[in-house]
Design a protein around this motif. Structure first.
Motif, PDB file in Angstrom:
ATOM      1  N   ARG A 132       0.834  -1.202   0.000  1.00  0.00           N
ATOM      2  CA  ARG A 132       0.000   0.000   0.000  1.00  0.00           C
ATOM      3  C   ARG A 132       0.876   1.262   0.000  1.00  0.00           C
ATOM      4  N   LYS A 282     -10.711  -0.913  -6.091  1.00  0.00           N
ATOM      5  CA  LYS A 282      -9.722  -1.593  -5.271  1.00  0.00           C
ATOM      6  C   LYS A 282      -8.602  -2.228  -6.100  1.00  0.00           C
ATOM      7  N   ASN A 283      -8.954  -2.802  -7.238  1.00  0.00           N
ATOM      8  CA  ASN A 283      -7.967  -3.562  -7.997  1.00  0.00           C
ATOM      9  C   ASN A 283      -7.111  -2.691  -8.907  1.00  0.00           C
ATOM     10  N   ARG A 286      -6.581   1.026  -6.247  1.00  0.00           N
ATOM     11  CA  ARG A 286      -6.214   0.783  -4.852  1.00  0.00           C
ATOM     12  C   ARG A 286      -6.775   1.872  -3.938  1.00  0.00           C
TER      13      ARG A 286
END
Length: 444
Positions: A132, A282-283, A286
């Motif tokens: 992240r 999200k994919n 992110r």
């Protein structure tokens, strides 16, 4: 064997590993009666040999960030047991990774893999590195450095890693590429690979799909139709996304998703279109789940988990110990009658006790989330055959495996009053398979 004595000894030997001790205690309590019916197990000291990992590899991972600064992380691979097949289990990249967490995951993986009926032992690995906030180049360099510390102890017939939290297709691809260069050959040593170089269809979906397939088997035992049931799902990564996708396909209504910052509650239900937004968010980008609330105008609660909302079914799909005793009581009070775990050990012992006291349908992760490693095993088979099955073939095999796991849980977990203790059933079924294999192979 006495459970209290075993745990007392283990706590003295490993006093700073609470997650590992929690996982072991749950299994030991479940198998105590059946273990004591086999004096040959005690003579061979089988329990202690099964509890303690075969090997633990620890190494330093040094890499260079985009600013030219040298960074150092820890790398681990816990190879727990290979009595029934090569070590098999995911790699996790997250700041919370510790040896205790990886030992608990590898221990659980051993029994989970045994339940699948596929020839796979148990392992887990990872690092306290978090992807992240890192650039693509930083993630690549870290994965390559991590593989340099790992490659000598893995292989297609030795140990086959896969993804886990923080490790998706991107990270697996980088690790596989580095491994291939170091070894100088193309083997199916990693699973969760891209379709272009040996990955299996349905692998990304497998844990979420498998969890719902197991849930459906549980609901059948009480003649409950899943259509129209409101489902509380935690997480918003791979497992949660495909859990929602399969729930929607089955006519259920997922109403929550979450991440480490908070959760969303959408009373109108998460539709296919809304789920597509989450997958892209999200994919690809992110992003954070609060952006869902901003996009669709629904409730967002920062710093909390979704277990206080009303629902019929809960599917925890985020991380370990995300449902505590208070959460479990709230779920029961709000009408939840089934809990099926997509994550590994997401419920604390107190929460599990509450679920079982109220006789709700409760499926532990080692049974309900075994779909992911099952399709990883099927990917290993396809790699060894240099062949690729269709999505329909893989999905049919996944359904069969989850149904078989459910049957074994019922066989070993049905209590005199008819209640199915899925924790006991899963633990005994997995334990007996591994124990018999270990006994057959002698004292090692």
């Amino acid at each position: 064997m006495n459970c209290e004595e075993v745990m007392s000894l283990l706590k003295r030997r490993f006093p700073n590993e609470p997650e590992y001790l929690q996982a072991v205690e749950e299994v030991v309590e479940s198998i105590e009666e059946v273990y004591n019916q086999h004096p040959e197990f005690e003579k061979a000291n089988l329990l202690e040999r099964l509890i303690i990992p075969d090997k633990i590899h620890t190494f330093r991972v040094t890499w260079v960030d985009d600013n030219g600064n040298v960074q150092t992380n820890m790398g681990y691979r816990v190879q727990h047991n290979n009595a029934i097949g090569p070590y098999k289990g995911g790699i996790r990249f997250h700041a919370s990774v510790s040896l205790s967490i990886l030992k608990f995951l590898a221990f659980e993986q051993t029994f989970k893999n045994a339940l699948t009926t596929l020839p796979m032992g148990g392992a887990k690995g990872g690092s306290d590195f978090s992807p992240r906030g890192k650039s693509e180049s930083e993630v690549m360099r870290f994965c390559q450095a991590f593989t340099e510390g790992l490659w000598r102890v893995i292989g297609p017939d030795t140990d086959v890693p896969a993804g886990d939290i923080g490790v998706g297709g991107r990270e697996v691809g980088y690790m596989f590429g580095k491994y291939k260069k170091l070894v100088g050959e193309f083997t199916g040593t990693f699973t969760g690979k891209g379709r272009e170089f040996g990955g299996s269809l349905i692998r990304p979906e497998a844990t979420g799909y498998g969890n719902v397939y197991f849930l459906l088997e549980m609901l059948k035992t009480r003649n409950i139709d899943i259509r129209g049931k409101r489902c509380l799902v935690s997480g918003s990564g791979n497992v949660a996304q495909y859990t929602c996708e399969k729930l929607i396909e089955m006519g259920a209504i997922p109403v929550t998703l979450s991440d480490s910052d908070g959760y969303i509650y959408d009373p109108d239900g998460i539709t296919r279109e809304k789920l597509s937004f989450v997958m892209e968010l999200k994919n690809l980008y992110r992003g954070r789940i609060r952006e869902y609330a901003e996009e669709f105008g629904c409730k967002y609660v920062a710093g909390a988990r979704p277990w206080g909302e009303k629902g019929d079914i809960a599917l925890p799909s985020a991380t370990q110990n995300e449902i505590d005793g208070d959460d479990a009581r709230a779920l029961v009070e709000n009408g939840v009658f089934a809990v099926s775990e997509g994550a590994n050990m997401p419920s604390t012992p107190e929460a599990i006790e509450i679920f079982q006291q109220h006789k709700i349908l409760y499926a532990p992760g080692k049974a309900a989330n075994a779909g992911g490693v099952s399709v990883s095993g099927l990917e290993m088979t396809q790699n060894s055959e240099r062949y690729s099955w269709s999505a329909e073939q893989v999905d049919a095999k996944l359904k069969w495996i989850m149904g078989n796991i459910h049957d074994n849980c019922v066989k070993y977990g049905t209590e005199p009053d008819g209640y199915i203790n899925y924790v006991k059933g899963a633990n005994i079924a997995g334990f007996m398979k591994v124990a018999k294999a270990m006994m057959s192979q002698g004292i090692l």
